[in-house]
Motif scaffolding. Structure first.
Motif, PDB file in Angstrom:
ATOM      1  N   ARG A  61       0.887  -1.181   0.000  1.00 16.41           N
ATOM      2  CA  ARG A  61       0.000   0.000   0.000  1.00 16.41           C
ATOM      3  C   ARG A  61       0.915   1.217   0.000  1.00 16.41           C
ATOM      4  NH1 ARG A  61      -4.969   2.113   2.617  1.00 16.41           N
ATOM      5  NH2 ARG A  61      -5.276   3.976   1.372  1.00 16.41           N
ATOM      6  N   ILE A  62       0.907   1.949  -1.107  1.00 19.39           N
ATOM      7  CA  ILE A  62       1.757   3.125  -1.270  1.00 19.39           C
ATOM      8  C   ILE A  62       0.850   4.334  -1.410  1.00 19.39           C
ATOM      9  CG2 ILE A  62       3.576   4.202  -2.639  1.00 19.39           C
ATOM     10  CD1 ILE A  62       4.268   1.354  -3.653  1.00 19.39           C
ATOM     11  N   THR A  63       0.996   5.303  -0.500  1.00 23.90           N
ATOM     12  CA  THR A  63       0.175   6.504  -0.530  1.00 23.90           C
ATOM     13  C   THR A  63       1.056   7.740  -0.398  1.00 23.90           C
ATOM     14  OG1 THR A  63      -0.171   6.387   1.852  1.00 23.90           O
ATOM     15  CG2 THR A  63      -1.859   5.380   0.469  1.00 23.90           C
ATOM     16  N   GLY A  64       0.566   8.851  -0.913  1.00 22.86           N
ATOM     17  CA  GLY A  64       1.285  10.119  -0.802  1.00 22.86           C
ATOM     18  C   GLY A  64       1.179  10.905  -2.091  1.00 22.86           C
ATOM     19  N   THR A  65       2.178  11.753  -2.329  1.00 26.99           N
ATOM     20  CA  THR A  65       2.169  12.604  -3.514  1.00 26.99           C
ATOM     21  C   THR A  65       3.467  12.456  -4.288  1.00 26.99           C
ATOM     22  OG1 THR A  65       3.074  14.492  -2.288  1.00 26.99           O
ATOM     23  CG2 THR A  65       0.675  14.356  -2.471  1.00 26.99           C
ATOM     24  N   GLU A  76       4.426  22.365 -12.574  1.00 27.68           N
ATOM     25  CA  GLU A  76       4.548  21.219 -11.676  1.00 27.68           C
ATOM     26  C   GLU A  76       3.444  21.284 -10.638  1.00 27.68           C
ATOM     27  OE1 GLU A  76       8.392  20.713  -9.978  1.00 27.68           O
ATOM     28  OE2 GLU A  76       9.297  20.168 -11.880  1.00 27.68           O
ATOM     29  N   TYR A  77       2.888  20.136 -10.313  1.00 30.17           N
ATOM     30  CA  TYR A  77       1.829  20.062  -9.320  1.00 30.17           C
ATOM     31  C   TYR A  77       1.929  18.729  -8.582  1.00 30.17           C
ATOM     32  CZ  TYR A  77      -0.622  16.795 -12.365  1.00 30.17           C
ATOM     33  OH  TYR A  77      -0.955  15.713 -13.119  1.00 30.17           O
ATOM     34  N   PRO A  78       1.397  18.648  -7.368  1.00 30.77           N
ATOM     35  CA  PRO A  78       1.434  17.389  -6.617  1.00 30.77           C
ATOM     36  C   PRO A  78       0.297  16.465  -7.058  1.00 30.77           C
ATOM     37  CG  PRO A  78       0.526  19.119  -5.244  1.00 30.77           C
ATOM     38  CD  PRO A  78       0.932  19.763  -6.542  1.00 30.77           C
ATOM     39  N   GLU A  79       0.655  15.262  -7.454  1.00 26.42           N
ATOM     40  CA  GLU A  79      -0.328  14.253  -7.878  1.00 26.42           C
ATOM     41  C   GLU A  79      -0.486  13.237  -6.746  1.00 26.42           C
ATOM     42  OE1 GLU A  79      -2.963  12.238 -10.314  1.00 26.42           O
ATOM     43  OE2 GLU A  79      -1.902  14.015 -10.989  1.00 26.42           O
ATOM     44  N   GLN A  80      -1.705  13.074  -6.273  1.00 30.40           N
ATOM     45  CA  GLN A  80      -1.992  12.108  -5.213  1.00 30.40           C
ATOM     46  C   GLN A  80      -1.979  10.697  -5.800  1.00 30.40           C
ATOM     47  OE1 GLN A  80      -2.552  12.613  -1.902  1.00 30.40           O
ATOM     48  NE2 GLN A  80      -2.145  14.776  -2.144  1.00 30.40           N
ATOM     49  N   VAL A  81      -1.346   9.760  -5.086  1.00 30.56           N
ATOM     50  CA  VAL A  81      -1.361   8.360  -5.501  1.00 30.56           C
ATOM     51  C   VAL A  81      -1.803   7.491  -4.333  1.00 30.56           C
ATOM     52  CG1 VAL A  81       0.376   8.574  -7.324  1.00 30.56           C
ATOM     53  CG2 VAL A  81       1.111   8.087  -5.023  1.00 30.56           C
ATOM     54  N   ASP A  82      -2.497   6.436  -4.658  1.00 33.90           N
ATOM     55  CA  ASP A  82      -2.907   5.417  -3.697  1.00 33.90           C
ATOM     56  C   ASP A  82      -2.805   4.084  -4.428  1.00 33.90           C
ATOM     57  OD1 ASP A  82      -3.882   3.943  -1.611  1.00 33.90           O
ATOM     58  OD2 ASP A  82      -5.900   4.803  -1.640  1.00 33.90           O
ATOM     59  N   ILE A  83      -1.735   3.374  -4.157  1.00 35.08           N
ATOM     60  CA  ILE A  83      -1.400   2.162  -4.907  1.00 35.08           C
ATOM     61  C   ILE A  83      -1.588   0.949  -4.001  1.00 35.08           C
ATOM     62  CG2 ILE A  83       0.413   0.970  -6.184  1.00 35.08           C
ATOM     63  CD1 ILE A  83       1.740   3.825  -6.441  1.00 35.08           C
ATOM     64  N   ARG A  84      -2.239  -0.063  -4.524  1.00 33.94           N
ATOM     65  CA  ARG A  84      -2.394  -1.336  -3.818  1.00 33.94           C
ATOM     66  C   ARG A  84      -1.980  -2.444  -4.779  1.00 33.94           C
ATOM     67  NH1 ARG A  84      -6.403  -0.789   0.584  1.00 33.94           N
ATOM     68  NH2 ARG A  84      -7.032   1.395   0.591  1.00 33.94           N
ATOM     69  N   ILE A 118       8.824  -1.546  -5.627  1.00 32.96           N
ATOM     70  CA  ILE A 118       8.267  -0.254  -5.231  1.00 32.96           C
ATOM     71  C   ILE A 118       8.433   0.758  -6.363  1.00 32.96           C
ATOM     72  CG2 ILE A 118       8.519   1.683  -3.629  1.00 32.96           C
ATOM     73  CD1 ILE A 118       9.355  -0.410  -1.494  1.00 32.96           C
ATOM     74  N   TYR A 119       9.617   0.790  -6.968  1.00 30.95           N
ATOM     75  CA  TYR A 119       9.891   1.690  -8.086  1.00 30.95           C
ATOM     76  C   TYR A 119       8.931   1.427  -9.249  1.00 30.95           C
ATOM     77  CZ  TYR A 119      12.352   3.515 -12.172  1.00 30.95           C
ATOM     78  OH  TYR A 119      12.659   4.158 -13.341  1.00 30.95           O
ATOM     79  N   GLU A 120       8.736   0.171  -9.565  1.00 25.73           N
ATOM     80  CA  GLU A 120       7.857  -0.204 -10.673  1.00 25.73           C
ATOM     81  C   GLU A 120       6.414   0.193 -10.395  1.00 25.73           C
ATOM     82  OE1 GLU A 120       6.384  -4.412 -12.471  1.00 25.73           O
ATOM     83  OE2 GLU A 120       8.527  -4.184 -12.137  1.00 25.73           O
ATOM     84  N   TYR A 121       5.927  -0.084  -9.195  1.00 22.06           N
ATOM     85  CA  TYR A 121       4.541   0.248  -8.852  1.00 22.06           C
ATOM     86  C   TYR A 121       4.292   1.748  -8.923  1.00 22.06           C
ATOM     87  CZ  TYR A 121       4.235  -4.552  -7.070  1.00 22.06           C
ATOM     88  OH  TYR A 121       4.251  -5.908  -6.934  1.00 22.06           O
ATOM     89  N   ILE A 122       5.248   2.543  -8.471  1.00 22.74           N
ATOM     90  CA  ILE A 122       5.076   4.007  -8.477  1.00 22.74           C
ATOM     91  C   ILE A 122       5.096   4.546  -9.900  1.00 22.74           C
ATOM     92  CG2 ILE A 122       6.131   6.191  -7.789  1.00 22.74           C
ATOM     93  CD1 ILE A 122       7.084   4.695  -5.231  1.00 22.74           C
TER      94      ILE A 122
END
Length: 174
Positions: A61-65, A76-84, A118-122
């Motif tokens: 579970r990867i969360t943040g910006t 440039e802007y912050p993109e929210q991510v929520d990865i499972r 982790i790198y691949e998922y992001i």
């Protein structure tokens, strides 16, 4: 690459059952990868590892910006991510055909390095078409940049074709 060793789990001493691990994924993580789509990020990665006798089941579970660039106005802007995501690591004496969901571990392996996963998922979570209007923080693109793009595009051309006498000759053909 030494900093990527911080993103590993030594599973050999763990008891059977579920275990939780937390990792901070910041800018220095992406500095280790040459051609990363993401350069700046502030992410939390929570990994739940379930150790069984024949395999490890990893739930990510990867969360943040992440810092993204708008494709329209280049801001440039912050993109929210929520990865499972889920990954399975199986213990085997010989190498089996690996696919995207199963990693083979030999009896000599004592830790599982998660940095590549982790790198691949992001990077897969980066939007294909990024727009700052979708981010919520900046409701509209940079007006100054959009005006500049519109002035440089062909839409504001005056009818300069009438000044060229060759066009006048072609218009008479109609």
């Amino acid at each position: 690459m030494k900093s990527l060793r911080n993103y590993s789990i030594p599973f050999s001493g763990l008891s059977l059952g579920k275990h939780h691990f937390d990792f901070d994924v910041k800018d220095d993580f992406f500095d280790e990868f040459d051609y990363s789509l993401v350069k700046k990020a502030d992410l939390k990665c929570a990994v739940e590892l379930e150790k069984q006798e024949t395999m490890l089941i990893l739930d990510f579970r990867i969360t943040g910006t992440i810092q993204a660039t708008c494709d329209t106005c280049l801001a440039e802007y912050p993109e929210q991510v929520d990865i499972r995501e889920q990954q399975i690591a199986k213990f085997a004496n010989e190498e089996i055909d690996e696919d995207d969901e199963i990693v083979t571990l030999s009896k000599n392996d004592h830790e599982l390095v998660l940095a590549g996963l982790i790198y691949e998922y992001i990077n897969v979570a980066v939007p294909f078409v990024a727009g700052c209007g979708d981010a919520g923080n900046t409701p509209y693109c940079d007006k100054e940049m959009l005006d500049r793009i519109n002035s440089l595009s062909g839409g504001n051309e005056q009818s300069d074709d009438s000044a060229d006498p060759r066009w006048d000759a072609l218009k008479k053909i109609k």
